[in-house]
Scaffold this active site. Sequence first.
Site, PDB file in Angstrom:
ATOM      1  N   ASP A   1       7.394   2.772  -2.168  1.00 10.63           N
ATOM      2  CA  ASP A   1       7.630   3.919  -1.296  1.00 10.63           C
ATOM      3  C   ASP A   1       9.116   4.023  -0.959  1.00 10.63           C
ATOM      4  OD1 ASP A   1       7.566   1.583   0.232  1.00 10.63           O
ATOM      5  OD2 ASP A   1       6.070   2.299   1.654  1.00 10.63           O
TER       6      ASP A   1
ATOM      7  N   LYS B   1       0.816  -1.200   0.000  1.00  9.86           N
ATOM      8  CA  LYS B   1       0.000   0.000   0.000  1.00  9.86           C
ATOM      9  C   LYS B   1       0.853   1.255   0.000  1.00  9.86           C
ATOM     10  CE  LYS B   1      -3.195  -2.263   3.152  1.00  9.86           C
ATOM     11  NZ  LYS B   1      -3.650  -2.215   4.564  1.00  9.86           N
TER      12      LYS B   1
ATOM     13  N   GLY C   1      15.707  -4.467  -0.851  1.00 12.67           N
ATOM     14  CA  GLY C   1      15.477  -4.685  -2.276  1.00 12.67           C
ATOM     15  C   GLY C   1      14.674  -5.926  -2.619  1.00 12.67           C
TER      16      GLY C   1
ATOM     17  N   ASP D   1      14.649  -0.761   0.478  1.00 18.35           N
ATOM     18  CA  ASP D   1      15.477  -1.097   1.629  1.00 18.35           C
ATOM     19  C   ASP D   1      16.415  -2.222   1.208  1.00 18.35           C
ATOM     20  OD1 ASP D   1      16.520  -1.346   4.123  1.00 18.35           O
ATOM     21  OD2 ASP D   1      14.631  -1.626   5.170  1.00 18.35           O
TER      22      ASP D   1
HETATM   23  P1  IMP Z   1      12.735  -4.257   0.968  1.00  9.16           P
HETATM   24  O1  IMP Z   1      11.931  -5.339   0.340  1.00  9.16           O
HETATM   25  O2  IMP Z   1      13.670  -4.760   2.017  1.00  9.16           O
HETATM   26  O3  IMP Z   1      13.418  -3.337  -0.031  1.00  9.16           O
HETATM   27  O4  IMP Z   1      11.729  -3.388   1.807  1.00  9.16           O
HETATM   28  C1  IMP Z   1      10.890  -2.499   1.201  1.00  9.16           C
HETATM   29  C2  IMP Z   1       9.523  -2.517   1.864  1.00  9.16           C
HETATM   30  O5  IMP Z   1       9.633  -2.523   3.291  1.00  9.16           O
HETATM   31  C3  IMP Z   1       8.799  -1.260   1.482  1.00  9.16           C
HETATM   32  O6  IMP Z   1       7.815  -1.560   0.524  1.00  9.16           O
HETATM   33  C4  IMP Z   1       8.185  -0.773   2.758  1.00  9.16           C
HETATM   34  O7  IMP Z   1       6.825  -1.122   2.768  1.00  9.16           O
HETATM   35  C5  IMP Z   1       8.867  -1.502   3.877  1.00  9.16           C
HETATM   36  N1  IMP Z   1       9.766  -0.611   4.657  1.00  9.16           N
HETATM   37  C6  IMP Z   1      11.121  -0.561   4.603  1.00  9.16           C
HETATM   38  N2  IMP Z   1      11.608   0.374   5.417  1.00  9.16           N
HETATM   39  C7  IMP Z   1      10.538   0.950   6.022  1.00  9.16           C
HETATM   40  C8  IMP Z   1      10.412   2.022   6.987  1.00  9.16           C
HETATM   41  O8  IMP Z   1      11.366   2.656   7.469  1.00  9.16           O
HETATM   42  N3  IMP Z   1       9.135   2.331   7.372  1.00  9.16           N
HETATM   43  C9  IMP Z   1       8.036   1.687   6.862  1.00  9.16           C
HETATM   44  N4  IMP Z   1       8.115   0.691   5.963  1.00  9.16           N
HETATM   45  C10 IMP Z   1       9.365   0.321   5.530  1.00  9.16           C
HETATM   46 MG    MG Z   2       5.036  -1.434   4.021  1.00 10.92          MG
END
Ligand code: IMP
Ligand code: MG
Length: 182
Positions: A100, A37, A105, A103
Amino acid sequence: MKVLYDAQEIARAVWRLAFTIAADHRRKPLVLLGVLKGALPAVVDLARDLSAIPDGPSKIEVEYICLASYGRSTQSSGEVRLLLDTRLPMAGKYVVAIDDIADGGLTMQRVRALIQERGPARLRTCAVFERTDRRGSDFSLDYVGLPVPGTFVVGYGLDYREKYRNLPYLAELPPELLSQEG
Ligand code: IMP
Ligand code: MG
């Protein structure tokens, strides 16, 4: 809450992203694929910015996919679940997947794997925010907006346990709010 980027700073960053995306998709049919979302405000703002840029994409379609990587904590579960898939055909389209924050990835890698096999003309990835320390991830996105430090952040679509997505700015979640229920 400590504000990292106010609404105006975010709007400027989104405008810069829109400008770059428009330049890369002149006279091409573009699909903005929001990762729900968290990407909701970003998709709305990008779509409107793009339509204000002359000589951009020939057509702009909006689509969503819903993935979840965080459970009820501030740590990624390391597993990305597909909660809702796309309906628009992706074949032959110029797709830009929007999240959004990037992080580790994992989320974008999952989106890329899912969409790539549907034969888009091209697939690119975009995040409004990017964690500066990306935990050693070697996955890089095509379009990124603003850098964010290691702390957990909320607002402009980002949540903590479904709260704070509505904030128009990006703020650090203070530790004392972390364990609070509700
Ligand atoms: P990744 O898959 O590790 O890149 O994480 C990305 C997802 O984790 C994003 O779509 C966010 O929804 C969530 N996320 C990562 N860091 C934060 C944060 O600091 N606050 C809220 N949601 C986060
Ligand atoms: Mg999230």
